[in-house]
Design a protein around this motif. Structure first.
Motif, short mmCIF file in Angstrom:
data_model
loop_
_atom_site.label_atom_id
_atom_site.label_comp_id
_atom_site.label_asym_id
_atom_site.label_seq_id
_atom_site.Cartn_x
_atom_site.Cartn_y
_atom_site.Cartn_z
N LEU A 1 62.78 93.07 -45.37
CA LEU A 1 62.44 91.64 -45.44
C LEU A 1 63.40 90.77 -44.64
O LEU A 1 63.18 89.56 -44.50
CB LEU A 1 62.43 91.18 -46.90
N PHE A 2 64.50 91.36 -44.10
CA PHE A 2 65.45 90.57 -43.36
C PHE A 2 64.86 90.08 -42.03
O PHE A 2 65.22 89.00 -41.56
CB PHE A 2 66.72 91.37 -43.08
N GLU A 3 63.95 90.85 -41.44
CA GLU A 3 63.37 90.42 -40.17
C GLU A 3 62.55 89.14 -40.32
O GLU A 3 62.76 88.17 -39.58
CB GLU A 3 62.52 91.54 -39.57
N PRO A 4 61.59 89.07 -41.28
CA PRO A 4 60.88 87.80 -41.44
C PRO A 4 61.79 86.65 -41.89
O PRO A 4 61.59 85.51 -41.48
CB PRO A 4 59.82 88.11 -42.51
N ALA A 5 62.81 86.97 -42.69
CA ALA A 5 63.75 85.92 -43.10
C ALA A 5 64.53 85.40 -41.90
O ALA A 5 64.76 84.19 -41.75
CB ALA A 5 64.71 86.47 -44.16
N GLY A 6 64.95 86.31 -41.00
CA GLY A 6 65.66 85.90 -39.79
C GLY A 6 64.80 85.08 -38.86
O GLY A 6 65.27 84.12 -38.24
N ASP A 7 63.51 85.44 -38.77
CA ASP A 7 62.59 84.66 -37.93
C ASP A 7 62.45 83.24 -38.46
O ASP A 7 62.40 82.27 -37.67
CB ASP A 7 61.22 85.34 -37.88
N MET A 8 62.38 83.10 -39.76
CA MET A 8 62.24 81.77 -40.35
C MET A 8 63.52 80.96 -40.17
O MET A 8 63.48 79.78 -39.81
CB MET A 8 61.89 81.89 -41.83
N ALA A 9 64.66 81.59 -40.41
CA ALA A 9 65.94 80.89 -40.24
C ALA A 9 66.17 80.52 -38.78
O ALA A 9 66.78 79.49 -38.48
CB ALA A 9 67.08 81.75 -40.76
N GLY A 10 65.68 81.37 -37.86
CA GLY A 10 65.88 81.14 -36.44
C GLY A 10 65.13 79.94 -35.89
O GLY A 10 65.36 79.55 -34.73
N GLN A 11 64.25 79.34 -36.67
CA GLN A 11 63.56 78.13 -36.20
C GLN A 11 64.54 76.97 -36.06
O GLN A 11 64.28 76.03 -35.30
CB GLN A 11 62.44 77.76 -37.17
N HIS A 12 65.64 77.01 -36.80
CA HIS A 12 66.75 76.05 -36.61
C HIS A 12 67.95 76.61 -37.37
O HIS A 12 68.08 76.40 -38.58
CB HIS A 12 66.38 74.67 -37.13
N TRP A 13 68.82 77.29 -36.65
CA TRP A 13 69.94 77.98 -37.31
C TRP A 13 70.90 76.99 -37.96
O TRP A 13 71.55 77.31 -38.96
CB TRP A 13 70.68 78.85 -36.30
N GLY A 14 70.99 75.80 -37.44
CA GLY A 14 71.88 74.81 -38.05
C GLY A 14 71.44 74.46 -39.46
O GLY A 14 72.25 74.44 -40.41
N ILE A 15 70.15 74.20 -39.64
CA ILE A 15 69.61 73.88 -40.97
C ILE A 15 69.70 75.10 -41.88
O ILE A 15 70.04 74.99 -43.07
CB ILE A 15 68.15 73.41 -40.86
N ALA A 16 69.43 76.29 -41.33
CA ALA A 16 69.49 77.51 -42.13
C ALA A 16 70.91 77.76 -42.63
O ALA A 16 71.13 78.06 -43.81
CB ALA A 16 69.00 78.70 -41.32
#
Length: 624
Positions: A218-233
């Motif tokens: 599940l880390f891959e989909p979580a990383g994709d979502m966080a990668g939309q804006h790493w600052g906010i993540a």
């Protein structure tokens, strides 16, 4: 941030972010705001409880604490539909996502009521489980169920068109059918008493790779979502870590009411109880401010656009105020053999975790360790909950929630009635459609940051089960390392070559293909086979420490009966039925007979004591 070692088969779904103060409980004065000092009893951790499992707090405390349990579970309940939305081709249909969130709230409330009233009868929340996510996503990644390319483009998706509705509902009905059929296996294992037999062969070296491999894919989909804006993540991650690690021992004075003291302020460990909820809310609020001030870009192709709070459409205004979820709302479920076998891996993993939750919950709420009939009944009722979740169409099954077990130790309130109040809060939230719509509009990078923390802790929970084994043993190192590596590589290869495996020279059946692409099944099966076939002592395998962690002290059968017997006098009524004690999930006739013997012995003891006192008084009068 730790997950209590009390939970031997730790509930992986949503780990509890609680402090290290011994079995979840610590010397917080927070209980002063929640219950009377004279109430309850003492938990198995030795901590004074405000209310034990059979106590009933005042109605206002039940409501407040029930809402708290619902809020604690909310992060996991919202996470599951949002993760599934991509596999169901729903990532651009926020209104349907909100309906899924409302449905999982509603079904979780029903399942919690069933578990507390008729299941294991401990104060434990039921909700969607992450163990079903991995096999479900593996099934939806097959060529047959891969989303059409046009559903990935927001400009081409018309959420109200019959074509789009058919695309996602076809996949949802397939998921529903597999969950319904697989839940029948859990019902059988629970009510037949097989769970006790299976536990003899399953130890830490089976559980550790299974739980770890639930989180790692599940880390891959979580990383994709966080990668939309790493600052906010990273900001979301920062808040969660700050609250759960650095501020967990900081108290916040909140207004409370208590008889004798009237309205006053009591110190509450707020950051320790709600780190995820607070972190998510603050990041969400900051995203709103950055959106209003136009700091975040508005261009459709700009990096960071998905961190805006207005990119998710006007789903809140479109959602109805009231919407009652019902079985079959997405259509008649369909069934495929491939999906069933994949979900079965999740069912087995979920059952093992729940058993650990039962023991941990009993220790924290002042109850004796659950007897075999209560465990069997609890697993059986969880199977019924999975069946209901499949019928309603939540996209997942149900299981016991670990962070709510931790909340019992923090609040020192282990009352069943509090969880019943929390279940009612879930039911009401599922009926109010605006609640699910509001939660579906959380910016994607905020969700991604939350997932990175949650999945990291879940993976650590799996590895923590190795504490029972001798990890200086080359045998154990080989079993865990090989099982984990195989559980990562084989599913990855099978997923990338699924078309070749279906149509090429090998031509594997879809059943085998789903199992090969389910990492927790591959790793768990290898761990199970190797641990039970490679020679090793019970101490080396961790089975001795594993069993000791589940052992409780000698408890009065009268107390066991009071906590775990069926409600409304059902157990007592059928105690004298000759065939009743043959049912594994029901209180045994032997326990009823023993209870009667204890009552007779107590009466005889009191009679002898009274007789001695009378003789002593007569003797004193005679001497005078």
């Amino acid at each position: 941030m730790t997950l209590s070692s009390d939970k031997d088969l730790n509930g992986l779904d949503k780990p509890s972010f609680v402090g290290e103060h011994g079995s979840h409980c610590h010397s917080s004065p927070a209980h002063a705001a929640w219950g009377p000092e004279e109430g309850g009893g003492t938990g198995h951790s030795g901590t004074k409880l405000a209310y034990t499992v059979t106590d009933v707090p005042p109605w206002y405390l039940c409501i407040l604490l029930g809402i708290q349990h619902f809020l604690t579970a909310m992060g996991g309940l919202v996470a599951i539909p949002l993760i599934l939305s991509k596999g169901l081709c729903l990532q651009h249909d926020l209104l349907t996502q909100s309906h899924l969130i409302s449905t999982i709230f509603f079904v979780s409330g029903i399942c919690t009521l069933l578990q507390v009233l008729f299941g294991v009868r401990l104060p434990i929340i039921q909700g969607g489980t992450f163990t079903f996510l991995t096999p479900t996503l593996a099934m939806l990644s097959l060529p047959t169920w891969k989303c059409p390319g046009w559903t990935q483009n927001a400009t081409l998706v018309n959420a109200s068109s019959p074509e789009f509705i058919q695309v996602w509902q076809t996949r949802m009905r397939e998921v529903q059918g597999t969950i319904i059929v697989a839940s029948c296996f859990q019902i059988f294992v629970g009510f037949s008493g097989l769970i006790g037999f299976l536990m003899r062969f399953i130890g830490p070296l089976t559980i550790a790779p299974t739980i770890t491999l639930v989180a790692l894919p599940l880390f891959e989909p979580a990383g994709d979502m966080a990668g939309q804006h790493w600052g906010i993540a990273f900001m979301t991650i920062f808040f969660i870590v700050l609250f759960s690690q650095y501020l967990k021992d900081v108290t916040v004075p909140l207004p409370s009411y208590k008889r004798g003291k009237k309205c006053h302020f009591s110190p509450i460990y707020l950051f320790q109880i709600f780190p995820v909820l607070l972190g998510l809310s603050l990041s969400w609020l900051l995203c709103y401010v950055l959106t209003v001030t136009s700091v975040l870009p508005a261009a459709p192709t700009a990096y960071g656009r998905l961190a805006r709070t207005d990119t998710r459409g006007d789903v809140l205004s479109q959602a109805p105020w009231f919407r009652l979820p019902y079985p079959g709302q997405w259509g008649t479920p369909t069934v495929s053999l491939a999906g069933i076998f994949g979900i079965l891996a999740g069912v087995i993993s979920s059952m093992l975790e729940s058993v650990g939750d039962y023991y941990a919950c009993a220790r924290l709420c002042g109850a004796p360790p659950p007897p075999q009939h209560a465990i069997s009944r609890g697993i059986g009722v969880e199977g019924i909950g999975c069946l209901l979740a499949g019928a309603w169409g939540t996209g997942s099954g149900t299981t016991s929630y670990s962070e709510n077990v931790g909340a019992l130790g923090i609040t020192k309130v282990g009352s069943r009635m509090v969880i019943i109040a929390g279940a009612c809060a879930m039911l009401l939230s599922g009926i109010f459609g605006k609640v699910g719509a509001m939660l579906a509009s959380i910016p994607i990078p905020v969700i991604g940051g939350m997932f990175l923390v949650m999945f990291g802790v879940i993976a650590a929970v799996g590895i923590s089960n190795l504490q029972y084994t001798d990890m200086n043993s080359s045998r154990n190192i080989f079993i865990f390392g090989f099982s984990l590596f195989a559980g990562l590589t084989i599913p990855s290869w099978a997923s990338k070559n699924s078309t070749l495996l279906e149509t090429g020279i090998i031509q594997l059946d879809q059943v085998i293909l789903v199992l090969l692409t389910t990492g927790m099944f591959v790793g768990g099966l290898l761990g199970f086979i190797l641990d039970n076939t490679i020679p090793g002592t019970q101490e080396e395998r961790g089975l001795l420490a594993w069993k000791q962690s589940h052992e409780g002290g000698m408890e009065s059968s009268q107390l066991v009966s009071k906590v775990y017997d069926l409600p409304f006098g059902i157990g007592t009524k059928y105690c004298n039925v000759s065939w009743f004690h043959y049912l594994p999930a029901c209180p045994k006739r032997l326990s009823c007979d023993r209870r009667m013997d204890e009552l007779k012995a107590a009466e005889q003891k009191n009679s002898v004591k009274a007789s001695l006192e009378r003789n002593s008084e007569i003797g004193a009068d005679t001497r005078i």
